[in-house]
Write a protein that holds these residues in place. Structure first.
Motif, short mmCIF file in Angstrom:
data_model
loop_
_atom_site.label_atom_id
_atom_site.label_comp_id
_atom_site.label_asym_id
_atom_site.label_seq_id
_atom_site.Cartn_x
_atom_site.Cartn_y
_atom_site.Cartn_z
N ARG A 256 11.56 16.44 12.53
CA ARG A 256 10.64 16.38 13.67
C ARG A 256 9.44 15.46 13.39
NH1 ARG A 256 10.55 19.76 17.82
NH2 ARG A 256 11.82 21.27 16.69
N ALA A 257 8.80 15.63 12.23
CA ALA A 257 7.62 14.83 11.92
C ALA A 257 7.98 13.36 11.79
CB ALA A 257 6.97 15.34 10.63
N GLU A 258 9.12 13.07 11.15
CA GLU A 258 9.54 11.69 10.96
C GLU A 258 9.91 11.04 12.30
OE1 GLU A 258 10.03 13.92 7.23
OE2 GLU A 258 10.64 14.28 9.30
N VAL A 259 10.55 11.80 13.17
CA VAL A 259 10.89 11.28 14.50
C VAL A 259 9.63 10.96 15.28
CG1 VAL A 259 11.82 11.96 16.76
CG2 VAL A 259 13.17 12.35 14.70
N ALA A 260 8.65 11.86 15.25
CA ALA A 260 7.39 11.64 15.97
C ALA A 260 6.67 10.41 15.42
CB ALA A 260 6.50 12.87 15.87
N ALA A 261 6.67 10.26 14.09
CA ALA A 261 6.00 9.11 13.48
C ALA A 261 6.67 7.81 13.88
CB ALA A 261 5.98 9.27 11.96
N ALA A 262 8.00 7.79 13.89
CA ALA A 262 8.73 6.58 14.27
C ALA A 262 8.47 6.24 15.74
CB ALA A 262 10.22 6.77 14.03
N ALA A 263 8.45 7.26 16.59
CA ALA A 263 8.21 7.02 18.01
C ALA A 263 6.81 6.45 18.24
CB ALA A 263 8.40 8.31 18.80
N GLU A 264 5.82 7.01 17.54
CA GLU A 264 4.45 6.50 17.68
C GLU A 264 4.36 5.06 17.18
OE1 GLU A 264 2.00 7.91 19.12
OE2 GLU A 264 2.53 10.03 19.28
N ARG A 265 5.02 4.79 16.06
CA ARG A 265 4.97 3.44 15.49
C ARG A 265 5.61 2.41 16.41
NH1 ARG A 265 9.03 1.32 12.46
NH2 ARG A 265 9.86 3.41 12.03
N LEU A 266 6.69 2.80 17.07
CA LEU A 266 7.44 1.87 17.91
C LEU A 266 7.02 1.92 19.37
CD1 LEU A 266 10.92 2.51 16.26
CD2 LEU A 266 9.54 0.42 16.08
N GLY A 267 6.14 2.85 19.73
CA GLY A 267 5.64 2.90 21.10
C GLY A 267 6.59 3.53 22.10
N LEU A 268 7.50 4.40 21.62
CA LEU A 268 8.43 5.10 22.51
C LEU A 268 7.94 6.53 22.73
CD1 LEU A 268 10.33 2.78 21.37
CD2 LEU A 268 12.20 4.41 21.77
N PHE A 269 8.26 7.08 23.90
CA PHE A 269 8.00 8.50 24.09
C PHE A 269 9.24 9.31 23.74
CE2 PHE A 269 9.37 7.10 28.42
CZ PHE A 269 10.45 7.96 28.63
#
Length: 275
Positions: A256-269
């Motif tokens: 979960r944390a890694e997915v959220a971090a990747a989404a924030e980094r790439l600008g996806l919701f």
């Protein structure tokens, strides 16, 4: 999750077998890996730090014997498995007997998985869902990461839900990509990664689309729940999508944390929806 009974982890591909193994280690629960050759990632299995036996998909009799020798009481089936041809299976007598009995009922993925679960339980094992082993792995309702979906994204999500439900009702797939109201692609046997790669080539000019993943209506919840991980987020971004919507309580978020971090980094919701 029981603290005493040995858990048998029937391992397909991806990172999920390693996550389940780590959960068992952290809780002090004995576990044994039954890794499927040609599907399970040897690096993930080696890093799991658990006793392991490797079998082919067609070696059900051998697999059951391994699980019994390991003292397994409960079994969890995790990780994607590509459906092989009968020639690739080279089934042993136990597997051949299974296919002779289920016959045409095994044509659909969900029908086949239900039959496999029944077969395992007929051997005296209890099949459990990965959400019974990994606490907090199910998607929660609401925005998980990234910007809030705008009006167009919300409309694309709604369109994706309608299409995904129709796909699931005929046991085809769990994922749909929609951009500006147009269905760019639906998941069949190829899996989400290839769906996203294909849709990247079909993307239209203007705002990007969304990936929608729902469980199938009436799906056997103990196996094959839709899942996303960091790789899904990265593939969605590479395809030009703006976000991912998964079914709250019906889809897995791996890391979960890694997915959220990747989404924030790439600008996806990333959002959890309740269809």
């Amino acid at each position: 999750m029981s603290e005493r009974s040995t858990l048998g982890i029937i391992a397909g591909g991806g990172m999920l077998p390693g996550l389940v193994a780590a959960a068992c280690r952290s809780e002090g629960r004995p576990a044994h890996l039954l890794a499927l050759s040609g599907h399970a990632d040897p690096a993930v299995i080696a890093a799991a730090g658990l006793p392991v036996d490797w079998i082919r998909l067609g070696e059900a009799g051998t697999g059951f014997a391994h699980l019994r020798r390991a003292g397994v009481a409960e079994v969890v089936m995790v990780g994607p498995v590509r459906r092989p041809s009968l020639a690739e299976l080279a089934p042993d007598w136990r597997t051949a007997r299974f296919f002779a009995r289920v016959g045409l009922k095994a044509l659909g993925d969900d029908g086949l998985l239900r039959a496999v679960v029944g077969e395992i339980e007929s051997e005296g094992f209890r099949v459990v869902g990965v959400d019974q082993v990994l606490e907090g792995c199910l998607a929660e309702a609401g925005r998980q990461a990234g910007p809030a979906p705008d009006e167009q994204a919300e409309a694309d999500i709604a369109r994706g839900v309608v299409v995904a439900r129709a796909l699931g009702a005929v046991d085809v797939g769990q994922s749909v990509v929609v951009q500006q109201g147009l269905v760019l692609g639906v998941e069949a046997i190829e899996g989400t990664d290839r769906l996203l790669a294909r849709c990247g080539e079909l993307a239209r000019a203007g705002v990007g689309g969304v990936l929608v993943k729902l469980k199938k209506p009436g799906q056997e919840r103990r196996v094959d729940l839709p899942a996303i991980g960091v790789r899904t987020v990265e593939a969605a971004a590479a395809a030009g999508l703006r976000g991912i919507a998964v079914e709250a309580g019906g889809a897995l978020v791996l890391g979960r944390a890694e997915v959220a971090a990747a989404a924030e980094r790439l600008g996806l919701f990333v959002v959890g929806i309740t269809p």
